[in-house]
Enzyme design. Structure first.
Site, mmCIF file in Angstrom:
data_model
loop_
_atom_site.group_PDB
_atom_site.id
_atom_site.type_symbol
_atom_site.label_atom_id
_atom_site.label_comp_id
_atom_site.label_asym_id
_atom_site.label_seq_id
_atom_site.Cartn_x
_atom_site.Cartn_y
_atom_site.Cartn_z
ATOM 1 N N LYS A 73 0.854 -1.182 0.000
ATOM 2 C CA LYS A 73 0.000 0.000 0.000
ATOM 3 C C LYS A 73 0.888 1.230 0.000
ATOM 4 O O LYS A 73 1.744 1.390 0.866
ATOM 5 C CB LYS A 73 -0.909 -0.010 1.226
ATOM 6 N N ARG A 116 -10.535 10.600 1.741
ATOM 7 C CA ARG A 116 -10.423 11.368 2.987
ATOM 8 C C ARG A 116 -11.724 12.124 3.265
ATOM 9 O O ARG A 116 -12.114 12.300 4.414
ATOM 10 C CB ARG A 116 -9.233 12.329 2.900
ATOM 11 N N ARG A 149 1.181 10.011 5.362
ATOM 12 C CA ARG A 149 1.414 8.673 5.917
ATOM 13 C C ARG A 149 2.721 8.069 5.415
ATOM 14 O O ARG A 149 2.887 6.861 5.360
ATOM 15 C CB ARG A 149 0.264 7.741 5.518
ATOM 16 N N GLU A 159 7.176 -6.939 1.336
ATOM 17 C CA GLU A 159 5.946 -6.825 2.138
ATOM 18 C C GLU A 159 5.006 -8.008 1.872
ATOM 19 O O GLU A 159 4.408 -8.556 2.792
ATOM 20 C CB GLU A 159 5.220 -5.511 1.807
ATOM 21 N N LYS A 162 -2.365 -1.626 -3.739
ATOM 22 C CA LYS A 162 -3.230 -0.453 -3.682
ATOM 23 C C LYS A 162 -2.407 0.812 -3.766
ATOM 24 O O LYS A 162 -1.421 0.908 -3.038
ATOM 25 C CB LYS A 162 -3.987 -0.509 -2.357
ATOM 26 N N SER A 191 -10.276 5.661 -4.582
ATOM 27 C CA SER A 191 -11.164 6.811 -4.757
ATOM 28 C C SER A 191 -10.700 7.767 -5.854
ATOM 29 O O SER A 191 -11.513 8.260 -6.637
ATOM 30 C CB SER A 191 -11.284 7.552 -3.431
ATOM 31 N N TYR A 218 -15.463 0.975 -6.643
ATOM 32 C CA TYR A 218 -16.715 1.655 -6.307
ATOM 33 C C TYR A 218 -17.755 1.469 -7.405
ATOM 34 O O TYR A 218 -18.922 1.786 -7.218
ATOM 35 C CB TYR A 218 -16.440 3.143 -6.040
HETATM 36 C C1 PBG Z 1 -7.060 3.332 5.471
HETATM 37 C C2 PBG Z 1 -7.556 3.276 4.062
HETATM 38 C C3 PBG Z 1 -7.432 4.263 3.087
HETATM 39 C C4 PBG Z 1 -8.060 3.772 1.941
HETATM 40 C C5 PBG Z 1 -8.551 2.507 2.256
HETATM 41 N N1 PBG Z 1 -8.193 2.205 3.576
HETATM 42 C C6 PBG Z 1 -6.886 5.649 3.172
HETATM 43 C C7 PBG Z 1 -5.465 5.849 3.446
HETATM 44 O O1 PBG Z 1 -4.675 4.937 3.624
HETATM 45 O O2 PBG Z 1 -5.083 7.028 3.516
HETATM 46 C C8 PBG Z 1 -8.177 4.472 0.636
HETATM 47 C C9 PBG Z 1 -9.258 3.965 -0.284
HETATM 48 C C10 PBG Z 1 -9.548 4.855 -1.421
HETATM 49 O O3 PBG Z 1 -8.853 5.873 -1.659
HETATM 50 O O4 PBG Z 1 -10.496 4.541 -2.157
HETATM 51 N N2 PBG Z 1 -8.082 2.919 6.386
#
Ligand code: PBG
Length: 325
Positions: free
Chosen positions: A196, A206, A217, A233, A248, A274, A313
């Protein structure tokens, strides 16, 4: 004599193209991420993700049933609490919104689909980080693992079939596996967010979870420059007992999906996040892209790269298109 090779022969008619098509998408391979917000009586539309809702408990149940009827393979639930605190108490509370929603959905659809839950603290903390902080304000890996263990058991009790640890803490899969086993939940699976990245493509998410984050992060999610690190990982998560692994975001990381698929002996998932959704929706709304063709092409590329499962989505809408085709 030239050209003696004519690849176009196999593209000439729709029937020929169908015959030699190498990659397919099935509705069962799609997982729908869903947001549920505490205290809502009506669902709220998300401006940065047109067509996606923050659900009320009621509308979530209905949408879950619709998704199952559309034939999607699973649901991934995210909870948005009314109150946040330093340790994300809402995450471990059996009456926290995510656990309540898991019980709601489980009682509505039972085992007819795969119910998954996000296992991370960012939605629940007042600082918006994926874990608890130490005295210096850094995310404390091992203290966070203790909370994840508790959160895992709460989610399993609430009815999740599969847990999705997404916080990128070292050792999270092993600790969660141990906690589940100790509590008698040997059969609850783990979909590990193994690779990730610290990605700008999470932007609209967000908004979806009312994120409290101000910084970034980068101290726990991966650098977009790296791929070898992802394989490490993935290998660690496999060794710790991951039942499935995930990459991801998806579209900007197709090489990582491919590399992961080559070493993984468990199913590989990819999350079309997203920002990937928002980009296509925005361009389509302007008439700059053909919405349906672009969505299908993006999904196809993720499957072709090696993802067995895709979180998207558009899962319900695409499942509908696939059935009519
Ligand atoms: C963390 C989490 C995130 C997403 C899924 N799980 C946000 C992040 O790591 O900042 C992002 C999913 C998306 O952007 O559709 N709980």
């Amino acid at each position: 004599m030239f050209p003696s090779h004519r690849p176009r022969r196999l593209r000439r008619t729709a029937a020929l193209r169908r015959l030699v098509s190498e990659t397919a998408i099935r509705p069962e391979q799609l997982i729908l991420p869903m947001f549920v917000k505490e205290g809502l009586t009506e669902p709220v539309a998300l401006t940065s993700m047109p067509g996606v809702l923050q659900h009320s408990r009621d509308s979530l149940r209905k949408a879950a049933v619709e998704a199952v009827q559309a034939g999607v393979g699973g649901l991934m639930l995210f909870g948005v609490p009314e109150n946040h605190d330093a340790v994300g108490s809402g995450a471990t509370d059996p009456d926290g919104i995510l656990n309540v929603a898991l019980r709601d959905v489980k009682s509505e659809v039972g085992d007819s689909t795969v119910i998954m839950s996000d296992l991370c603290l960012d939605e629940f903390t007042d600082h918006g980080h994926c874990g608890v902080l130490d005295a210096h304000g850094n995310v404390d890996n091992d203290a966070t693992l203790e909370v994840y263990a508790e959160m895992a058991v709460a989610q399993a009790r609430a009815g999740a079939h599969v847990l999705g640890p997404s916080g990128m803490m070292d050792g999270q899969v092993g600790v969660i596996r141990g906690a589940l086993d100790d509590a008698g939940f040997q059969d609850i699976g783990i979909l590990a967010y193994s690779a990730k990245y610290a990605s700008a493509f999470f932007g609209p998410f967000r908004d979806a979870v009312d994120s409290q984050l101000t910084g970034d992060r980068k101290a726990y999610q991966q650098d977009p420059a790296n791929v070898r690190e992802s394989l490490r990982e993935v290998q660690l998560d496999l060794a710790e007992g991951a039942d499935m692994v995930m990459v991801k975001p998806a579209l900007a990381y197709l090489d990582v999906i491919r590399a992961t698929a080559e070493i993984s002996d468990v199913p590989v998932a990819a999350y079309q996040v997203s920002g990937e959704y928002a980009m296509i929706e925005a361009a389509a709304a302007n008439g700059w892209l053909d919405r349906r063709r672009t969505i299908m092409e993006a999904l196809m590329s993720i499957r072709r790269a090696g993802a067995d499962i895709v979180l998207t989505y558009w899962a319900v809408e695409v499942a509908g298109w696939l059935r009519e085709a």
